[in-house]
Design an enzyme around this catalytic site. Structure first.
Site, PDB file in Angstrom:
ATOM      1  CE  LYS A  13       9.970   3.377  -0.458  1.00 62.86           C
ATOM      2  NZ  LYS A  13       9.417   2.068  -0.167  1.00 62.86           N
ATOM      3  CG  ASN A  58       4.190   2.147   5.053  1.00 59.30           C
ATOM      4  OD1 ASN A  58       4.115   2.636   3.934  1.00 59.30           O
ATOM      5  ND2 ASN A  58       4.928   2.658   6.012  1.00 59.30           N
ATOM      6  CB  CYS A  59       4.807   0.994  -0.248  1.00 55.12           C
ATOM      7  SG  CYS A  59       6.076   1.353  -1.439  1.00 55.12           S
ATOM      8  CG  PHE A  60       6.819   5.460   1.300  1.00 57.37           C
ATOM      9  CD1 PHE A  60       7.936   6.175   0.925  1.00 57.37           C
ATOM     10  CD2 PHE A  60       5.811   5.284   0.378  1.00 57.37           C
ATOM     11  CE1 PHE A  60       8.052   6.719  -0.342  1.00 57.37           C
ATOM     12  CE2 PHE A  60       5.907   5.825  -0.898  1.00 57.37           C
ATOM     13  CZ  PHE A  60       7.033   6.545  -1.253  1.00 57.37           C
ATOM     14  CB  ALA A  68      -0.917  -0.004   1.216  1.00 62.45           C
TER      15      ALA A  68
END
Length: 239
Positions: free
Chosen positions: A157, A140-142, A84
């Site tokens: 990031k 969570n992608c980040f 996500a």
């Protein structure tokens, strides 16, 4: 001297996530069928949205009812993999290309080169993240930076990317975090620590896009033609 390959630059677009994802899918399909040159574009999500990876079916139920500044957040599925991503205060890029040799990571790195070069021109040095496969447990992608992600020297990031390969064609798009709201981020992803790259106030979105476009022309050795979608193309995209 070889004539440069012509790419299409679609003008900046602010639109709902389902429209943006339909465009990216359409560009890939058209390129794959030989009816469309390689392309690059930049866009934002309005209203803000959470995009889910193509295979991501587990996510908190309350994501369907999130509101930010009076707007309900969209929940949108990407055609690409990964986890996500919260699209608020970010800028998204998309590249559709074919003819790249090498494996998935090599393709990522070939495409990401223009992001690294463009941000270097803007005074921000980026390098690839180094998280291993453990990231898969993080919704969570980040929250983690893999080798497909670009981070600053101090490990923050800035860009998370995802990819879809079909035949010899690739769609790669990614979120560039410019001015995310830390409290919304915490609401979506829980107590996870949030470190945001401090971007100079002088850097407008227009300036960032201009630097990235110049870097893309250089890295891909191509010539860009700016071309908005025609009425017929919009009909095909929004079928």
């Amino acid at each position: 001297m070889h004539s440069k390959q012509i790419w299409r630059l679609i003008p900046f677009l602010e639109a709902p996530g389902n429209v943006q994802m339909a465009i990216d899918r359409w560009l890939l399909d058209q390129h794959l069928s030989g009816q469309h040159p390689p392309s690059v574009r930049f866009y934002t999500w309005s209203p803000p949205a959470i995009s889910l990876g193509y295979h991501q079916y587990k996510y908190p139920e309350y994501w369907q009812d999130l509101v930010w500044q009076g707007q309900k957040l969209d929940l949108v599925r990407r055609p690409t993999g990964g986890r996500a991503v919260l699209h608020q205060g970010d800028l998204t890029y998309a590249v559709v290309i074919s003819g790249l040799s090498g494996n998935r990571i090599q393709a990522y790195q070939k495409i990401c080169e223009f992001l690294i070069q463009g941000w270097r021109q803007l005074g921000v040095d980026l390098h690839y993240g180094s998280a291993g496969r453990g990231y898969i447990h993080n919704p969570n992608c980040f929250g983690t930076a893999t080798s497909a992600d670009l981070v600053t020297a101090d490990g923050c990031k800035l860009i998370g990317s995802a990819q879809l390969r079909r035949g010899g064609a690739i769609l790669q798009h990614g979120s560039i975090r410019l001015q995310p709201d830390a409290s919304l981020f915490a609401e979506v992803f829980g107590t996870e620590t949030f470190t945001c790259v401090q971007i100079s106030q002088n850097l407008s979105v227009e300036k960032i896009i201009a630097a990235l476009i110049a870097a893309a022309c250089d890295c891909f050795g191509m010539q860009l033609v700016i071309q908005p979608f025609s009425e017929d193309e919009w009909k095909a995209i929004l079928v």
